[in-house]
Design an enzyme around this catalytic site. Structure first.
Site, PDB file in Angstrom:
ATOM      1  N   ASP A 186       0.807  -1.221   0.000  1.00 58.72           N
ATOM      2  CA  ASP A 186       0.000   0.000   0.000  1.00 58.72           C
ATOM      3  C   ASP A 186       0.840   1.271   0.000  1.00 58.72           C
ATOM      4  O   ASP A 186       0.300   2.380   0.101  1.00 58.72           O
ATOM      5  CB  ASP A 186      -0.943   0.007   1.206  1.00 58.72           C
ATOM      6  N   ASP A 210      -5.258  -6.105   4.052  1.00 58.73           N
ATOM      7  CA  ASP A 210      -5.383  -5.853   5.494  1.00 58.73           C
ATOM      8  C   ASP A 210      -6.246  -4.612   5.700  1.00 58.73           C
ATOM      9  O   ASP A 210      -6.011  -3.802   6.599  1.00 58.73           O
ATOM     10  CB  ASP A 210      -4.011  -5.680   6.151  1.00 58.73           C
ATOM     11  N   LEU A 252       0.954   1.816  13.086  1.00 63.76           N
ATOM     12  CA  LEU A 252       0.149   1.468  11.915  1.00 63.76           C
ATOM     13  C   LEU A 252      -0.797   0.320  12.249  1.00 63.76           C
ATOM     14  O   LEU A 252      -0.476  -0.551  13.060  1.00 63.76           O
ATOM     15  CB  LEU A 252       1.053   1.049  10.752  1.00 63.76           C
TER      16      LEU A 252
END
Length: 405
Positions: A254, A279, A313
């Site tokens: 990503d 995810d 994150l």
């Protein structure tokens, strides 16, 4: 009904190559045109001019926590139909709804709602739940609440999850006491065991694979870093143990979770085992703000997801088609290689490659039309269009059989 559809003027991904050829579908399956012509002596009932589009198998996401305001754990499995429908716009025709570490009562409530189902105009297929935890390392918990993490000494699989029937993948840490027995039990019952959220060294990781583990959860994230004297779990991608089943690894492309250099290394070392996963969080498809992942608040800032009020994150807000495009840019791999990371490889992880992830004869007619920039133009399930992009679906229909509605 024996309705025959011919897709022409297209490029088709088949057997790892992009070929200019027609695609034939009969009753929701990819068909061999020679059998249709010479054995059944039929002409197409419907002809579709694909306008030069690239046709690929439908995309499969093995790790997705939610989307469009729905978090599978926080909302106790409610809203999954919203996600099923919304994922069609990204070319996703099958997925594993993912539950982060939570309480036993929550698993018992959520998992019965995740029964496997076929895809259709109502949404993508559910291919089995992915339970990420709670048997993971407290040292590598990431966004998982420490209070929900369990050991196999004090809990067992059925007490924790209830029935295992709807589970497709279990992520666990192999260094935990009792993990090897759990891995063997799960794999013997047809459940994919993935290694992740772990402090495991390489030797323990190898033993886990020999006991039946076949997948690694989001490579590089929530595991010990690579070291030249003990590569840890990461080292498995370079020298997978000599076992019957191949080893695959998920990776988040990503632009945030994994540096382009790390993506390139993983691809160069083991391209056949690489699986792109999102995810993705409930915030995908939504603007920046406060959302949920399990019992934690998450904050989306500049299209990046963090546990609220921290710099940790916690999942992505990037769609699978976007991950694929970023992966090509980061690694300079071929288009065919990138597409297989979201089609054939995840299907192989689940053992469903005979029907999903390919356009071989007899496979389900789940596929995606991609434009020149690999943008999703339309998504098809069982040979029927279930999503058309507003800027153009990439095809024109001609009906030879006027009795077909």
């Amino acid at each position: 009904m024996n309705i025959v559809t011919k897709f022409s003027n297209c490029n088709v991904l088949k057997d790892g190559k992009i070929l200019t050829k027609d695609l034939w579908v009969i009753d929701g399956r990819i068909a061999n045109p020679e059998i249709i012509f010479y054995d059944k002596k039929k002409i197409p009932d419907i002809e579709i001019d694909c306008l030069g589009s690239l046709i690929t198998p439908g995309f499969i996401d093995l790790q997705i926590n939610g989307a469009f305001g729905v978090d599978f754990t926080y909302h106790r499995g409610d809203g999954i139909d919203v996600v099923r429908k919304g994922l069609l716009q990204y070319g996703v025709t099958g997925f594993c709804p993912t539950i982060v570490s939570t309480t036993s009562s929550n698993y018992h409530e959520i998992l019965p709602k995740f029964k496997r189902c076929h895809g259709n105009e109502e949404g993508a297929a559910i291919l089995g739940a992915h339970v990420e935890g709670p048997f993971i390392s407290k040292l590598k918990n990431g966004a998982h609440s420490l209070i929900n993490i369990k050991t196999l000494e004090n809990s067992n699989l059925t007490d924790t999850y209830g029935s295992l029937d709807n589970i497709g993948i279990v992520t666990l840490a192999p260094e935990l006491y009792g993990a090897m027995e759990a891995i063997k039990l799960l794999s013997d019952n047809g459940i994919v065991v993935s290694l992740g959220h772990t402090s495991s060294d390489m030797e323990t990781s190898i033993q886990a694979v020999k006991n039946g583990a076949t997948f690694i959860t989001h490579l590089f994230n929530a595991m010990i870093s690579f070291h030249h004297r003990d590569p840890g779990l990461i080292g498995l991608i370079a020298c997978p143990p000599n076992v019957e089943k191949p080893l695959f690894f998920g990776i988040i492309a990503d632009g945030t979770h994994t540096h382009p250099a790390a993506l390139k290394i993983a691809h160069k070392v083991n391209p056949e085992g690489l699986v792109l996963v999102t995810d993705a969080l409930s915030a995908i498809g939504l603007p920046d703000g406060i959302h949920h992942l399990g019992d934690k608040e998450i904050e989306i800032k500049n299209s990046k997801a963090y546990i609220a009020n921290t710099n940790t994150l916690c999942g992505s807000v990037t769609s699978l088609d976007e991950c694929m495009r970023y992966f090509i840019k980061a690694t300079n791999c071929s288009v065919a290689e990138a597409i297989e990371t979201v089609t054939l490889h995840p299907a192989m992880v689940l053992g469903i490659q005979q029907f999903k992830g390919t356009l071989n004869y007899g496979a389900d007619a789940d596929f995606v039309f991609l434009g020149n920039k690999l943008n999703v133009q339309s998504t098809w399930i069982n040979g029927q269009c279930v999503f058309k992009h507003s800027s153009g679906a990439g095809y024109i229909v001609k009906k030879n059989n006027l009795n077909i509605s």
